[in-house]
Scaffold this motif. Sequence first.
Motif, PDB file in Angstrom:
ATOM      1  N   ILE A  77       0.840  -1.199   0.000  1.00 21.93           N
ATOM      2  CA  ILE A  77       0.000   0.000   0.000  1.00 21.93           C
ATOM      3  C   ILE A  77       0.876   1.250   0.000  1.00 21.93           C
ATOM      4  N   TYR A  78       1.889   1.244   0.862  1.00 22.26           N
ATOM      5  CA  TYR A  78       2.792   2.395   0.993  1.00 22.26           C
ATOM      6  C   TYR A  78       3.608   2.618  -0.279  1.00 22.26           C
ATOM      7  N   LYS A  79       4.186   1.548  -0.816  1.00 23.49           N
ATOM      8  CA  LYS A  79       5.137   1.669  -1.918  1.00 23.49           C
ATOM      9  C   LYS A  79       4.475   1.753  -3.286  1.00 23.49           C
ATOM     10  N   PHE A  80       3.464   0.944  -3.514  1.00 22.19           N
ATOM     11  CA  PHE A  80       2.913   0.845  -4.864  1.00 22.19           C
ATOM     12  C   PHE A  80       1.624   1.652  -5.081  1.00 22.19           C
ATOM     13  N   VAL A  81       0.811   1.765  -4.026  1.00 20.24           N
ATOM     14  CA  VAL A  81      -0.433   2.543  -4.164  1.00 20.24           C
ATOM     15  C   VAL A  81      -0.163   4.034  -3.993  1.00 20.24           C
ATOM     16  N   PHE A  82       0.572   4.387  -2.916  1.00 20.23           N
ATOM     17  CA  PHE A  82       0.804   5.799  -2.622  1.00 20.23           C
ATOM     18  C   PHE A  82       2.219   6.272  -2.958  1.00 20.23           C
ATOM     19  N   LYS A  83       3.029   5.385  -3.583  1.00 18.88           N
ATOM     20  CA  LYS A  83       4.390   5.759  -4.004  1.00 18.88           C
ATOM     21  C   LYS A  83       5.166   6.396  -2.856  1.00 18.88           C
ATOM     22  N   GLY A  84       5.077   5.781  -1.677  1.00 19.08           N
ATOM     23  CA  GLY A  84       5.680   6.345  -0.476  1.00 19.08           C
ATOM     24  C   GLY A  84       7.168   6.623  -0.584  1.00 19.08           C
ATOM     25  N   HIS A  85       7.572   7.741   0.019  1.00 18.52           N
ATOM     26  CA  HIS A  85       8.979   8.150  -0.011  1.00 18.52           C
ATOM     27  C   HIS A  85       9.340   8.778   1.331  1.00 18.52           C
ATOM     28  N   LEU A  86      10.491   8.396   1.874  1.00 17.31           N
ATOM     29  CA  LEU A  86      10.941   8.904   3.173  1.00 17.31           C
ATOM     30  C   LEU A  86      12.117   9.853   2.990  1.00 17.31           C
ATOM     31  N   ILE A  87      12.055  11.000   3.661  1.00 14.74           N
ATOM     32  CA  ILE A  87      13.141  11.981   3.656  1.00 14.74           C
ATOM     33  C   ILE A  87      13.573  12.226   5.097  1.00 14.74           C
ATOM     34  N   GLY A  88      14.891  12.171   5.355  1.00 20.80           N
ATOM     35  CA  GLY A  88      15.397  12.457   6.699  1.00 20.80           C
ATOM     36  C   GLY A  88      15.633  11.233   7.544  1.00 20.80           C
ATOM     37  N   ARG A  89      15.879  10.098   6.914  1.00 20.23           N
ATOM     38  CA  ARG A  89      16.109   8.853   7.654  1.00 20.23           C
ATOM     39  C   ARG A  89      17.236   9.013   8.675  1.00 20.23           C
ATOM     40  N   GLU A  90      18.239   9.824   8.336  1.00 18.31           N
ATOM     41  CA  GLU A  90      19.404   9.992   9.215  1.00 18.31           C
ATOM     42  C   GLU A  90      19.052  10.644  10.549  1.00 18.31           C
ATOM     43  N   ASN A  91      17.866  11.248  10.640  1.00 20.32           N
ATOM     44  CA  ASN A  91      17.451  11.910  11.887  1.00 20.32           C
ATOM     45  C   ASN A  91      16.784  10.960  12.883  1.00 20.32           C
ATOM     46  N   ILE A  92      16.513   9.732  12.467  1.00 21.03           N
ATOM     47  CA  ILE A  92      15.829   8.771  13.341  1.00 21.03           C
ATOM     48  C   ILE A  92      16.808   8.180  14.355  1.00 21.03           C
ATOM     49  N   PRO A  93      16.568   8.369  15.669  1.00 22.82           N
ATOM     50  CA  PRO A  93      17.461   7.790  16.684  1.00 22.82           C
ATOM     51  C   PRO A  93      17.493   6.264  16.559  1.00 22.82           C
ATOM     52  N   GLN A  94      18.685   5.695  16.669  1.00 25.23           N
ATOM     53  CA  GLN A  94      18.838   4.258  16.475  1.00 25.23           C
ATOM     54  C   GLN A  94      19.068   3.485  17.770  1.00 25.23           C
ATOM     55  N   LYS A  95      19.598   4.145  18.783  1.00 27.05           N
ATOM     56  CA  LYS A  95      20.009   3.422  19.995  1.00 27.05           C
ATOM     57  C   LYS A  95      18.978   3.454  21.118  1.00 27.05           C
ATOM     58  N   ASP A  96      18.129   4.445  21.145  1.00 26.79           N
ATOM     59  CA  ASP A  96      17.211   4.603  22.274  1.00 26.79           C
ATOM     60  C   ASP A  96      15.795   4.820  21.754  1.00 26.79           C
ATOM     61  N   SER A  97      14.821   4.563  22.619  1.00 27.26           N
ATOM     62  CA  SER A  97      13.436   4.819  22.240  1.00 27.26           C
ATOM     63  C   SER A  97      13.195   6.321  22.198  1.00 27.26           C
ATOM     64  N   PHE A  98      12.148   6.720  21.490  1.00 25.33           N
ATOM     65  CA  PHE A  98      11.842   8.132  21.337  1.00 25.33           C
ATOM     66  C   PHE A  98      10.339   8.310  21.205  1.00 25.33           C
ATOM     67  N   ILE A  99       9.903   9.558  21.204  1.00 20.14           N
ATOM     68  CA  ILE A  99       8.489   9.878  21.021  1.00 20.14           C
ATOM     69  C   ILE A  99       8.337  10.532  19.651  1.00 20.14           C
ATOM     70  N   MET A 100       7.722   9.811  18.724  1.00 23.61           N
ATOM     71  CA  MET A 100       7.481  10.364  17.403  1.00 23.61           C
ATOM     72  C   MET A 100       6.221  11.223  17.448  1.00 23.61           C
ATOM     73  N   VAL A 101       6.330  12.467  16.992  1.00 26.37           N
ATOM     74  CA  VAL A 101       5.207  13.404  17.025  1.00 26.37           C
ATOM     75  C   VAL A 101       4.893  13.820  15.594  1.00 26.37           C
TER      76      VAL A 101
END
Length: 206
Positions: free
Chosen positions: A22-46
Amino acid sequence: MKNYIFQKLIYQLVSKLFVFPIYKFVFKGHLIGRENIPQKDSFIMVSNHGSLLDPPLLGHALERNISFMAKAELFKIPVLGFIIKACGAYPVKRGIADKNTIKIACEKLINNNSIGIFIDGTRQKNGRVNRPKQGAALLAFKNQKLLLPVAIVNSNKLIKFKFCIPFFSKIIIKVGKPIKPPQSSSKDHLNIVTMNLQDNINNLIG
């Protein structure tokens, strides 16, 4: 441990078999800013909120098992209730200050599980952040977790019809730089961080 492994397997199954196409083929989903996602600890996505599809689309795009608050009524639906619970969603009663919901959110963060919060609390017709609530900032202070501003663009206008033919909008998910939790739980400090989140998300939307 068994419950965690089972939940992770269910989440990956739903994400890859149902959400991915659904994300990739229906809505052609694209992510920008992957490098900003914390990798080591949990976070609150707003995030902003424009569609019922926002939670699975955001979770899949960020490649993290993000637990969202969901209306308590959804858990009573046999199949849907099982899936969203297995994927880490937790119920909230709209219009009620539910201490148990806050407790669950804190427990997830303590156990290194990230949570997702739609800062307006409900869907917005224009897809922007209009009337942000301070709950995300308060949770960040209580748990000393980073806040990750995320904009999901076009989710408020996923499908358009022209001559009875459906046209699907392209979904773009933009991840901003993490924001530190408030210095205290005072209204002023909570408001400063909340307004900062609103500005960040709306600027990402453009």
